[in-house]
Write a protein that holds these residues in place. Structure first.
Motif, PDB file in Angstrom:
ATOM      1  N   ASN A 138      42.271  67.170  58.106  1.00 27.84           N
ATOM      2  CA  ASN A 138      40.781  67.357  57.432  1.00 27.84           C
ATOM      3  C   ASN A 138      39.895  66.431  58.192  1.00 27.84           C
ATOM      4  N   LYS A 139      38.848  67.527  58.799  1.00 26.96           N
ATOM      5  CA  LYS A 139      37.928  66.863  59.836  1.00 26.96           C
ATOM      6  C   LYS A 139      36.758  66.363  59.097  1.00 26.96           C
ATOM      7  N   ASN A 140      36.675  66.530  57.689  1.00 29.10           N
ATOM      8  CA  ASN A 140      35.476  66.300  56.660  1.00 29.10           C
ATOM      9  C   ASN A 140      35.817  64.998  56.046  1.00 29.10           C
ATOM     10  N   PHE A 141      36.950  64.416  56.160  1.00 34.06           N
ATOM     11  CA  PHE A 141      37.420  63.367  55.240  1.00 34.06           C
ATOM     12  C   PHE A 141      37.713  62.125  56.209  1.00 34.06           C
ATOM     13  N   ASN A 142      36.894  61.177  56.379  1.00 30.51           N
ATOM     14  CA  ASN A 142      36.890  60.048  57.125  1.00 30.51           C
ATOM     15  C   ASN A 142      36.708  58.796  56.396  1.00 30.51           C
ATOM     16  N   PRO A 143      37.599  58.340  55.622  1.00 33.50           N
ATOM     17  CA  PRO A 143      37.463  56.962  54.959  1.00 33.50           C
ATOM     18  C   PRO A 143      37.288  55.672  55.548  1.00 33.50           C
ATOM     19  N   ASP A 144      36.198  55.158  55.297  1.00 34.97           N
ATOM     20  CA  ASP A 144      35.896  53.818  55.918  1.00 34.97           C
ATOM     21  C   ASP A 144      36.863  52.690  55.294  1.00 34.97           C
ATOM     22  N   LEU A 145      37.438  51.916  56.334  1.00 39.95           N
ATOM     23  CA  LEU A 145      38.369  50.822  55.931  1.00 39.95           C
ATOM     24  C   LEU A 145      37.512  49.728  55.570  1.00 39.95           C
ATOM     25  N   LEU A 146      36.359  49.494  55.836  1.00 36.41           N
ATOM     26  CA  LEU A 146      35.364  48.312  55.179  1.00 36.41           C
ATOM     27  C   LEU A 146      35.069  48.933  53.804  1.00 36.41           C
ATOM     28  N   ILE A 147      35.552  48.929  52.706  1.00 41.62           N
ATOM     29  CA  ILE A 147      35.399  49.546  51.664  1.00 41.62           C
ATOM     30  C   ILE A 147      33.903  49.555  50.999  1.00 41.62           C
ATOM     31  N   HIS A 148      33.213  48.314  51.535  1.00 39.66           N
ATOM     32  CA  HIS A 148      32.069  48.088  50.810  1.00 39.66           C
ATOM     33  C   HIS A 148      30.930  49.055  51.415  1.00 39.66           C
ATOM     34  N   ALA A 149      31.327  49.700  52.539  1.00 37.33           N
ATOM     35  CA  ALA A 149      30.556  50.898  52.890  1.00 37.33           C
ATOM     36  C   ALA A 149      30.264  51.947  52.083  1.00 37.33           C
ATOM     37  N   TRP A 150      31.292  52.334  51.168  1.00 36.54           N
ATOM     38  CA  TRP A 150      31.193  53.333  50.367  1.00 36.54           C
ATOM     39  C   TRP A 150      30.995  52.561  48.873  1.00 36.54           C
ATOM     40  N   LEU A 151      31.143  51.614  48.559  1.00 35.76           N
ATOM     41  CA  LEU A 151      31.173  51.062  47.439  1.00 35.76           C
ATOM     42  C   LEU A 151      29.618  50.471  47.043  1.00 35.76           C
ATOM     43  N   HIS A 152      28.852  49.955  48.160  1.00 33.21           N
ATOM     44  CA  HIS A 152      27.566  49.733  48.229  1.00 33.21           C
ATOM     45  C   HIS A 152      27.351  48.567  47.239  1.00 33.21           C
ATOM     46  N   ASN A 153      28.150  47.578  47.198  1.00 28.51           N
ATOM     47  CA  ASN A 153      28.204  46.309  46.179  1.00 28.51           C
ATOM     48  C   ASN A 153      28.355  45.116  47.262  1.00 28.51           C
ATOM     49  N   PRO A 154      27.465  44.271  47.526  1.00 24.35           N
ATOM     50  CA  PRO A 154      27.745  42.855  48.295  1.00 24.35           C
ATOM     51  C   PRO A 154      28.853  42.378  47.829  1.00 24.35           C
ATOM     52  N   THR A 211      31.760  43.043  47.121  1.00 25.16           N
ATOM     53  CA  THR A 211      32.999  43.702  47.591  1.00 25.16           C
ATOM     54  C   THR A 211      33.089  43.179  49.008  1.00 25.16           C
ATOM     55  N   TYR A 212      32.178  42.329  49.555  1.00 24.64           N
ATOM     56  CA  TYR A 212      32.344  42.370  51.201  1.00 24.64           C
ATOM     57  C   TYR A 212      33.637  41.383  51.151  1.00 24.64           C
ATOM     58  N   PRO A 213      33.891  40.269  50.625  1.00 25.66           N
ATOM     59  CA  PRO A 213      35.107  39.623  50.799  1.00 25.66           C
ATOM     60  C   PRO A 213      36.432  40.551  50.615  1.00 25.66           C
ATOM     61  N   LEU A 214      36.473  41.512  49.632  1.00 26.23           N
ATOM     62  CA  LEU A 214      37.500  42.121  49.440  1.00 26.23           C
ATOM     63  C   LEU A 214      37.733  43.355  50.512  1.00 26.23           C
ATOM     64  N   ALA A 215      36.417  43.847  50.979  1.00 24.90           N
ATOM     65  CA  ALA A 215      36.765  44.610  51.906  1.00 24.90           C
ATOM     66  C   ALA A 215      37.360  44.036  53.309  1.00 24.90           C
ATOM     67  N   PHE A 216      36.772  42.974  53.654  1.00 22.40           N
ATOM     68  CA  PHE A 216      37.284  42.297  54.908  1.00 22.40           C
ATOM     69  C   PHE A 216      38.877  42.013  54.620  1.00 22.40           C
TER      70      PHE A 216
END
Length: 381
Positions: free
Chosen positions: A171-187, A189-194
């Protein structure tokens, strides 16, 4: 070092001194030279290392519950992983562009896990039993080593030289970001993302290092599979770093991946050189210092290339060996029954009467098939 001397000092478009040194700018040349250097170092230094280990009586202690056929291997020099480590680190330092952060992160993964293995081997030799670090101690140290790599990766991400987006096979179009705040767009979530990112990196590195460690139970088995895995990773790193190939295969291009290919090439060359002495009947064992360092280095490269999922296929036999232990322990604790005659899986086949050489050859074949399948997925997207 030789890249700086040969290309940047003796040959550079702005101040050409010796045109033959232009070959140093090509990653393919340096990958080949790193592999050859590592191979020659391992083969040339092998007899000296074996002699020194015998001199200091650094011999293998066989687990008491292991197959009876292994008891004759007691006393075989171990900690040969020190030879592997030197044969990887020195060629990498010689042939890679040392201004590339990814190279230093890969070396950190290799050396940090190797240091844990060295301590474990040292305790086994000191106690003259197959008991080194406790499982809790080893796991804690491995988590710390993985977190160190995770911190370095986030530092690279902050400088824009590392992406946390994962490549997904088929699947070349599906590239999930492991830093989940990048797609939650909620500051918030930063600690949870790390935490999630560090946990993911730790799972890959600790899992890979221990999988290689568990596979290292027959002469040449683990190191032969490492030749295959490191070779596949070399190809993957080179393709990821080449603009045209990356565009054609539609995979995320990692500009520093070509330098990682040099590290992987050195890993493959060192593994081949060590296999010269570790092939059945083995003259030397790699010990935990070898298996943990190789697993840590392989896992670190997979994370740097964002090919963590393909690692499951490239190191498929390692994964199967580790799963056999997990299933065996889980089944015995839950049901009081064993699934296999003995775990890891290669011991199960020994108890079935398979010759050691046949198990090794067939596991190598399985590893090669899985690695080739992993590489084919680059186009099947």
């Amino acid at each position: 070092m030789l890249y700086w001397l040969g290309y940047e000092r003796l040959y550079h478009p702005q101040h050409v001194l010796y045109t033959p040194f232009r070959v140093f700018q090509y990653a393919t040349f340096r990958i080949a030279m790193a592999s050859i250097t590592a191979l020659l170092m391992a083969i040339i230094l092998g007899p000296w290392v074996i002699a020194r280990l015998r001199q200091f009586q650094i011999g293998q202690h066989i687990r008491e519950d292991g197959p009876k056929s292994h008891h004759k291997k007691a006393g075989t020099p171990t900690m040969g992983g020190l030879l592997i480590g030197v044969a990887i680190v020195v060629p990498t330092l010689l042939w890679a562009n040392l201004r590339t952060p990814a190279v230093w992160v890969a070396l950190t993964g290799l050396i940090s896990f190797g240091a844990i293995g060295f301590w474990d081997d040292y305790l086994k030799i000191k106690r003259k039993r197959n008991l080194g670090l406790t499982a809790k101690q080893k796991f804690t140290l491995e988590i710390m080593a993985a977190l160190l790599v995770g911190v370095l990766l986030l530092g690279m991400n902050a400088k824009g030289v590392y992406s946390t987006a994962m490549n997904v096979p088929f699947n070349k179009n599906f590239n999930p970001d492991l830093l989940i705040h990048a797609w939650l767009h909620n500051p918030w979530t930063y600690p949870l993302a790390f935490v999630f990112f560090y946990a993911f990196v730790a799972a890959v590195l600790v899992g890979c290092s221990n999988a290689v460690n568990l596979t290292d139970g027959l002469d040449g088995l683990a190191i032969g599979l490492m030749v295959i895995a490191a070779g596949a990773m070399t190809a993957l790193a080179y393709l990821s770093g080449h603009a045209d190939f990356a565009r054609y295969l539609e995979i995320s291009r990692t500009p520093d991946a070509a330098e990682l290919a040099i590290f992987c090439g050195a890993m493959a060359g060192a593994s081949i050189g060590f296999l010269w002495y570790n092939a059945h009947p083995a003259e030397i064992f790699m010990g935990d210092v070898g298996s943990l360092s190789l697993g840590g280095g392989l896992g670190t490269v997979a994370v740097l290339l964002k090919q963590e999922i393909l690692l499951f296929f490239i190191g498929g036999v390692f994964v199967i060996e580790a799963l056999s232990v997990i299933l065996q322990v889980g089944s015995f604790k839950l049901r009081g029954k064993r699934i296999f005659k003995m775990a890891p899986l290669h011991h199960h086949f020994e108890h079935l009467g398979w010759a050691e050489s046949k198990i090794i050859a067939r596991f190598w074949i399985a590893g090669l098939v899985l690695a080739l399948f992993a590489l084919t997925t680059l186009k099947l997207r």
